[in-house]
Design a protein around this motif. Structure first.
Motif, PDB file in Angstrom:
ATOM      1  N   LYS B  28     -41.936  24.819 -11.686  1.00 39.80           N
ATOM      2  CA  LYS B  28     -42.231  24.422 -10.317  1.00 39.80           C
ATOM      3  C   LYS B  28     -43.536  23.660 -10.284  1.00 39.80           C
ATOM      4  N   VAL B  29     -43.575  22.666  -9.419  1.00 37.52           N
ATOM      5  CA  VAL B  29     -44.740  21.797  -9.309  1.00 37.52           C
ATOM      6  C   VAL B  29     -44.961  21.538  -7.818  1.00 37.52           C
ATOM      7  N   PRO B  30     -46.209  21.607  -7.356  1.00 33.41           N
ATOM      8  CA  PRO B  30     -46.454  21.426  -5.922  1.00 33.41           C
ATOM      9  C   PRO B  30     -46.357  19.972  -5.476  1.00 33.41           C
ATOM     10  N   ALA B  31     -46.299  19.781  -4.168  1.00 32.29           N
ATOM     11  CA  ALA B  31     -46.281  18.433  -3.587  1.00 32.29           C
ATOM     12  C   ALA B  31     -47.565  17.704  -3.959  1.00 32.29           C
ATOM     13  N   GLY B  32     -47.454  16.405  -4.141  1.00 33.11           N
ATOM     14  CA  GLY B  32     -48.643  15.600  -4.410  1.00 33.11           C
ATOM     15  C   GLY B  32     -49.069  15.576  -5.856  1.00 33.11           C
ATOM     16  N   THR B  33     -48.216  16.069  -6.757  1.00 26.00           N
ATOM     17  CA  THR B  33     -48.546  16.062  -8.181  1.00 26.00           C
ATOM     18  C   THR B  33     -48.167  14.727  -8.811  1.00 26.00           C
ATOM     19  N   GLU B  34     -49.035  14.209  -9.650  1.00 29.18           N
ATOM     20  CA  GLU B  34     -48.713  12.969 -10.350  1.00 29.18           C
ATOM     21  C   GLU B  34     -47.866  13.260 -11.575  1.00 29.18           C
ATOM     22  N   LEU B  35     -46.689  12.685 -11.636  1.00 27.34           N
ATOM     23  CA  LEU B  35     -45.812  12.887 -12.789  1.00 27.34           C
ATOM     24  C   LEU B  35     -45.997  11.780 -13.821  1.00 27.34           C
ATOM     25  N   ALA B  36     -46.492  10.642 -13.374  1.00 25.40           N
ATOM     26  CA  ALA B  36     -46.758   9.527 -14.284  1.00 25.40           C
ATOM     27  C   ALA B  36     -47.767   8.621 -13.614  1.00 25.40           C
ATOM     28  N   GLY B  43     -45.767  11.167 -20.345  1.00 23.75           N
ATOM     29  CA  GLY B  43     -45.759  12.497 -20.922  1.00 23.75           C
ATOM     30  C   GLY B  43     -44.375  12.791 -21.447  1.00 23.75           C
ATOM     31  N   ALA B  44     -43.465  13.028 -20.533  1.00 26.20           N
ATOM     32  CA  ALA B  44     -42.118  13.411 -20.927  1.00 26.20           C
ATOM     33  C   ALA B  44     -41.130  12.820 -19.937  1.00 26.20           C
ATOM     34  N   VAL B  45     -39.855  12.915 -20.302  1.00 28.83           N
ATOM     35  CA  VAL B  45     -38.821  12.514 -19.362  1.00 28.83           C
ATOM     36  C   VAL B  45     -38.651  13.653 -18.361  1.00 28.83           C
ATOM     37  N   VAL B  46     -38.616  13.316 -17.085  1.00 27.23           N
ATOM     38  CA  VAL B  46     -38.566  14.341 -16.046  1.00 27.23           C
ATOM     39  C   VAL B  46     -37.236  14.281 -15.302  1.00 27.23           C
ATOM     40  N   LEU B  48     -35.436  15.788 -11.992  1.00 23.31           N
ATOM     41  CA  LEU B  48     -35.759  16.471 -10.741  1.00 23.31           C
ATOM     42  C   LEU B  48     -34.627  17.430 -10.397  1.00 23.31           C
ATOM     43  N   ARG B  49     -34.937  18.711 -10.326  1.00 25.23           N
ATOM     44  CA  ARG B  49     -33.914  19.706 -10.007  1.00 25.23           C
ATOM     45  C   ARG B  49     -33.831  19.957  -8.512  1.00 25.23           C
ATOM     46  N   SER B  50     -34.998  19.989  -7.846  1.00 27.24           N
ATOM     47  CA  SER B  50     -35.012  20.147  -6.392  1.00 27.24           C
ATOM     48  C   SER B  50     -36.266  19.481  -5.856  1.00 27.24           C
ATOM     49  N   GLY B  51     -36.226  19.060  -4.611  1.00 25.56           N
ATOM     50  CA  GLY B  51     -37.366  18.406  -3.987  1.00 25.56           C
ATOM     51  C   GLY B  51     -37.320  16.894  -4.118  1.00 25.56           C
ATOM     52  N   TRP B  52     -38.370  16.264  -3.618  1.00 24.12           N
ATOM     53  CA  TRP B  52     -38.436  14.806  -3.578  1.00 24.12           C
ATOM     54  C   TRP B  52     -39.631  14.286  -4.360  1.00 24.12           C
ATOM     55  N   ALA B  53     -39.482  13.093  -4.911  1.00 23.06           N
ATOM     56  CA  ALA B  53     -40.594  12.394  -5.556  1.00 23.06           C
ATOM     57  C   ALA B  53     -40.460  10.913  -5.257  1.00 23.06           C
ATOM     58  N   MET B  54     -41.489  10.153  -5.591  1.00 25.75           N
ATOM     59  CA  MET B  54     -41.386   8.700  -5.416  1.00 25.75           C
ATOM     60  C   MET B  54     -41.987   7.994  -6.619  1.00 25.75           C
ATOM     61  N   ARG B  55     -41.477   6.801  -6.878  1.00 28.47           N
ATOM     62  CA  ARG B  55     -42.057   5.943  -7.915  1.00 28.47           C
ATOM     63  C   ARG B  55     -42.646   4.731  -7.222  1.00 28.47           C
ATOM     64  N   PHE B  56     -43.808   4.298  -7.673  1.00 28.20           N
ATOM     65  CA  PHE B  56     -44.465   3.177  -6.998  1.00 28.20           C
ATOM     66  C   PHE B  56     -45.390   2.437  -7.947  1.00 28.20           C
ATOM     67  N   LYS B  57     -45.717   1.239  -7.560  1.00 27.65           N
ATOM     68  CA  LYS B  57     -46.702   0.441  -8.277  1.00 27.65           C
ATOM     69  C   LYS B  57     -47.812   0.081  -7.299  1.00 27.65           C
ATOM     70  N   SER B  89     -46.165   4.405 -11.371  1.00 26.08           N
ATOM     71  CA  SER B  89     -46.614   5.777 -11.182  1.00 26.08           C
ATOM     72  C   SER B  89     -45.494   6.570 -10.535  1.00 26.08           C
ATOM     73  N   ALA B  90     -45.593   7.888 -10.616  1.00 23.40           N
ATOM     74  CA  ALA B  90     -44.637   8.751  -9.937  1.00 23.40           C
ATOM     75  C   ALA B  90     -45.374   9.959  -9.390  1.00 23.40           C
ATOM     76  N   THR B  91     -45.067  10.331  -8.174  1.00 25.44           N
ATOM     77  CA  THR B  91     -45.737  11.453  -7.507  1.00 25.44           C
ATOM     78  C   THR B  91     -44.699  12.282  -6.772  1.00 25.44           C
TER      79      THR B  91
END
Lengths: 243, 243
Positions: B28-36, B43-46, B48-57, B89-91
């Motif tokens: 589990k990871v909280p909201a607002g965490t940087e994944l990349a 780091g690693a291939v991620v 997403l099992r549940s929740g939302w994320a976004m990718r952006f430049k 980036s991904a958050t």
DNA sequence: CGGCTACTTGAAGGATTTCAACGTAGGTGG
DNA sequence: CCACCTACGTTGAAATCCTTCAAGTAGCCG
């Protein structure tokens, strides 16, 4: 194409001969030929040996958006060929030479030539990065920045395949096509080109673009060629593939 | 994710167990965490099992362009992980559950599990199609069309993973983030949302979007879900992979 | 309650489009 | 060989979409 892939991943004799076979039979095709049509099944995977092509999507009312220009060495819709029907159209802009191979060969590649499949995957990753950069351009850059960015991107890409002379290259594309690439009107492309000329950034002579101030233009467009990744795969992946 | 891939390609026991292994350890990871982070190594291939994320430049001056929202079942930067450094980036947007596997595993996949590699390639092809459609949106659609298109795209994608109730879904995204997705200002997104509400196309209740007139909105946006390809691979490719 | 963030609305300004007209070059047919 | 036609580029003026600036409201949390 072979040269491009070789930089990326370690190849064996066996892989190289398969590649040669893929590219063996080239044929000539005149300008204005449709290589793929949005909504229709793909014919074959096309490798561009010489000349220019473009990929684009059209809306119901005829608006058109060009998603990419293909230059020698590019594979047109490498992965898009895995879809049942084409999501985009592709048309040649000049007379071209192409090599084709049936889409089933992609599947065989995965089964029998994992190193090649990985190399193609790397290429697809780069294509995706280029598309993402276009999204940024269209979403967040001004007309002036978009045009500067496009001219620099083409310069870099053509440099990679030795199709430039200094900072000069042939760009066989009308202002209307540039407009459909940048999400602008042809009129505004014309004005923005004039401005770049007036600023001394570029010189235009027919289809020839001469980028006179590469570094200034790079700054103005916030151009960073990171996304074109002429780089290799991460070491960890290379070494694992080699075995 | 496993369910999504199964539709596409024929799988064997062996492949499925590998997939299970990939997704085994979730955290589990909280909201607002940087994944990349753009420009830094992955780091690693991620997954997403549940929740939302976004990718952006982001551009040098801070302008931001969101390239995609990730919803449960999505792999974040499946192929981007093959690049030396992240191009985006991904958050996380909400608290999420993720499964991770080292990027080297991708390479092993190509070598040892060609069917899985092909399935992932198919997924990458679909990702590319989604990006291309975004290019069209940003280049050639009006604010009204873009917003309609986005709301319909999210509806369809969430339907595919059973995260809708009727034509209603939770969209945990501020208007400012929508603006950064559509290449608009937050103010204009607000006005355009108001207009869609006034037209009776949608209803908004906090983070919940209710698309009241799907077909009218589909027409208005010229939305065609072809590019989301819930379809299978072409038969020729399927059968060859099976062997 | 204060302070933060998100949402809302009005008004002015700017970037880009549209409409329209004109110039030029290359290709074609009479 | 010239007249015509079409495609492309250029320029001006008006209109439009969208942004920016500004101010105000509503909800949430400590």
């Amino acid at each position: 194409m072979v040269r491009k892939l070789e930089i990326l991943t370690p190849m064996k004799e066996e892989d190289l001969s398969v590649l040669e076979q893929l590219e063996a039979s080239t044929r000539k095709v005149p300008a204005g030929t449709e290589l793929a049509v949005q909504g229709e099944p793909f014919g074959a995977v096309v490798v561009l040996r010489s000349g220019w092509a473009m990929r684009f999507k059209t809306l119901a009312d005829g608006r058109r958006q060009i998603t990419n220009f293909a230059i020698p060495g590019d594979v047109i819709g490498l992965y898009a060929n895995m879809l049942v029907v084409a999501d985009q159209s592709a048309t040649t802009l000049t007379d071209v030479e192409i090599a084709e191979f049936p889409q089933e060969m992609m599947t065989d590649l995965f089964r029998d030539h994992p190193r090649l499949a990985a190399a193609f995957a790397w290429t697809a990753a780069r294509e995706e990065a280029v598309l993402a950069e276009k999204v940024v351009c269209l979403g967040r850059r001004s007309a002036h920045e978009r045009l500067s960015h496009l001219l620099l991107e083409m310069l870099r890409r053509l440099q990679m395949v030795q199709l430039t002379q200094g900072d000069r290259y042939v760009f066989p594309v009308t202002q209307e096509l540039i407009a459909d690439t940048l999400g602008l009107s042809a009129v505004h492309v014309n004005r923005t080109l004039s401005r770049l000329r007036a600023e001394g950034m570029i010189e235009v002579d027919g289809p020839v673009i001469h980028v006179k101030r590469v570094s200034e233009l790079t700054d103005a467009a916030d151009f960073d060629d990171l996304y074109l990744y002429s780089q290799r795969m991460p070491e960890g992946m290379r070494s694992r593939l080699a075995s």
